[in-house]
Design an enzyme around this catalytic site. Structure first.
Site: not given
Ligand code: GLP
Length: 260
Positions: A67, A136, A138, A143
């Site tokens: 992304d 959440d 995702h 989302e």
């Molecule tokens: C982010 C990214 C995701 C990631 C998730 C968790 O917003 N877009 O690809 O897996 O949220 O983030 P983190 O690994 O920093 O907890």
């Protein structure tokens, strides 16, 4: 079902993840990886970096990011293109020209998703997709409410996600409101999914994703539809799992020939 491996630490999980990448690349030196950003995959990238220093060659690997934010200026340090360059491409000796990130620039944003899908297809699809999970539920930036059939497209981030990601920016208001993300359908097309989750804050989302009902309200539950999923978690992230004892038992008695 997903194979859920509960490890003593994120570092131990990262070693197993690195084993999976290394085995894939040994078989297919120009394998196509799907790369996640966020803090979760960093131990995996560090583990791979040590292996590269010890002789593992990842220079022919191709990669697609999950992304990207929309509208950050080119070269913004928190664009996922910059983050991946810093955290993965340079330390792992990947060929920067073979690493693609969705195009989050405003000009042509309407076609960014379709262009990305075409590029993934032209590369022959993604062999191994690394995934984190949001609090959440995702994956990527899909989302809650995202269709299980969705492909790469522009999405609006939830307030929760913007809040979670504010730590990377100077202020919460600077976190972009929109993103371009691989869809759940895109992710399900990858040949192997490697979901990582560490820490207490991920326990509820992880339990819902792997043990809860299939629901667009928990986008990560889409992984239950995939035939080859490896979930690597530490004890804290596993603390909400009802069948944790079974996963430990299955791992301890895993047939040697199976691999990850
Ligand atoms: C982010 C990214 C995701 C990631 C998730 C968790 O917003 N877009 O690809 O897996 O949220 O983030 P983190 O690994 O920093 O907890």
């Amino acid at each position: 079902m997903a194979e859920i491996v509960i490890t003593e630490s994120a570092a131990a999980a990262a070693q197993l993840g690195a084993d999976a990448v290394q085995a894939l690349v040994a078989e297919k030196p120009d394998a196509v990886l799907g790369l996640a950003t966020g803090s979760t995959p960093l131990p995996l990238y560090r583990a791979l970096q040590r292996r590269v220093a010890a002789g593992l060659d990842l220079s022919r690997v191709r990669a697609f990011a999950l992304d990207e934010y929309v509208g950050l200026e080119r070269g913004h340090p928190q664009s996922y293109a910059s983050v991946l360059l810093r955290e993965a491409v340079e330390p792992l000796g990947l060929d920067g020209g073979a690493v693609r990130v969705p195009d989050g620039s405003l000009e042509g944003i309407e076609t960014a998703g379709a262009r990305y899908e075409a590029a993934i297809e032209a590369a022959g699809g993604i062999d191994l997709q690394v995934l984190g999970i949001g609090t959440d539920g995702h994956i990527g930036f899909n989302e809650p409410g995202s269709s299980f059939a969705s492909l790469t497209r522009v999405k609006t981030l939830t307030e929760q996600t913007r809040h979670d990601n504010a730590r990377f920016f100077d202020s919460a208001g600077e976190v972009p409101m929109h993103c371009v993300t691989q869809g759940l359908g895109t992710i399900l097309r990858a040949r192997h999914l490697l979901l990582l989750a560490f820490g207490e804050s991920k326990a509820a989302a992880l339990a819902n994703a792997v043990e809860g009902a299939l629901s667009a309200s928990v986008p990560a539950s889409a992984i239950q539809l995939h035939p080859r999923v490896t979930v690597l978690v530490d004890e804290a992230a596993a603390s909400g799992l009802a069948r944790a004892d079974y996963y430990r038992y299955a791992w301890a008695n895993k047939p040697r020939w199976q691999g990850l």
